[in-house]
Design a protein around this motif. Structure first.
Motif, PDB file in Angstrom:
ATOM      1  N   TYR A 134       0.782  -1.237  -0.079  1.00  0.00           N
ATOM      2  CA  TYR A 134      -0.021   0.084   0.130  1.00  0.00           C
ATOM      3  C   TYR A 134       0.861   1.248   0.012  1.00  0.00           C
ATOM      4  O   TYR A 134       0.698   2.207  -0.775  1.00  0.00           O
ATOM      5  N   TRP A 188       2.280   1.696  -3.609  1.00  0.00           N
ATOM      6  CA  TRP A 188       1.483   2.178  -4.400  1.00  0.00           C
ATOM      7  C   TRP A 188       1.223   3.658  -4.311  1.00  0.00           C
ATOM      8  O   TRP A 188       0.886   4.294  -5.181  1.00  0.00           O
ATOM      9  N   CYS A 189       0.904   3.957  -2.938  1.00  0.00           N
ATOM     10  CA  CYS A 189       0.607   5.374  -2.746  1.00  0.00           C
ATOM     11  C   CYS A 189       1.784   6.442  -3.182  1.00  0.00           C
ATOM     12  O   CYS A 189       1.369   7.441  -3.862  1.00  0.00           O
ATOM     13  N   LEU A 194      -8.792   0.306   6.736  1.00  0.00           N
ATOM     14  CA  LEU A 194      -7.678  -0.770   6.404  1.00  0.00           C
ATOM     15  C   LEU A 194      -7.374  -1.640   7.836  1.00  0.00           C
ATOM     16  O   LEU A 194      -7.495  -2.797   7.783  1.00  0.00           O
TER      17      LEU A 194
END
Length: 176
Positions: free
Chosen positions: A97, A100-101, A129
């Motif tokens: 995550y 990806w951010c 999350l």
């Protein structure tokens, strides 16, 4: 029709033919995030010749058309061809995550836009999350680059198919 491409990969991940609803959790709307309730749909498999001679097998010469149930978003013929679900720990997904951010933030900057709205959404998503990870399924797009999150909430359990979660600021709309 509008098709949404994920910024970090360019992969098609969603279209406007699916009903999008804001992600509401604990009575609060998480701004910049939408969900799409998927469905199980019948997919015709068609005639399959397995090479058997029906007359010698004392069977019918014809074949039955078969169908199977597929997820309308996951399946490559009815949806976007997601791969998965993948098996990841919460820590592994957290690392994925974060990466990806960063990729999405860089793509937003390349477009000459401000990444603040996306970064605020990405940060606001963390409590959700952490609390709901046990109810997630993680898929990947056709390029195996970004991930797509499916969430099993009460509505999804009733329907028998998960909701998919999309970050609006992490997608570009393309009109066809």
């Amino acid at each position: 029709m509008i098709v949404y491409n994920e910024l970090s990969s360019g992969d098609q991940v969603l279209s406007d033919s699916y009903k999008q609803e804001p992600l509401v959790w604990n009575g609060e709307t998480l701004e910049g995030i939408v969900t799409v309730q998927s469905e199980l749909v019948s997919k015709d498999v068609g005639d399959i010749d397995i090479g058997a001679n029906a007359s010698e097998e004392e069977g019918d010469e014809g074949t039955d058309d078969a169908s199977k149930k597929v997820n309308n978003i996951v399946d490559g013929d009815t949806g976007f061809g997601y791969e998965g679900p993948m098996t990841l720990s919460k820590a592994e997904f957290g690392t994925m995550y974060k990466g990806w951010c960063k990729k999405v933030k860089d793509k937003i900057l390349e477009k000459g836009e401000k990444p603040k709205p996306f970064m605020q959404t990405a940060q606001a998503f963390l409590p959700f999350l952490n609390a709901e990870f046990k109810n997630f399924e993680i898929y990947q797009t056709s390029s195996y680059s970004p991930f797509v999150i499916a969430w099993w909430d009460d509505q999804a359990n009733t329907v028998g198919a998960p909701k998919f979660i999309y970050f609006l600021h992490a997608m570009d709309a393309e009109k066809y």
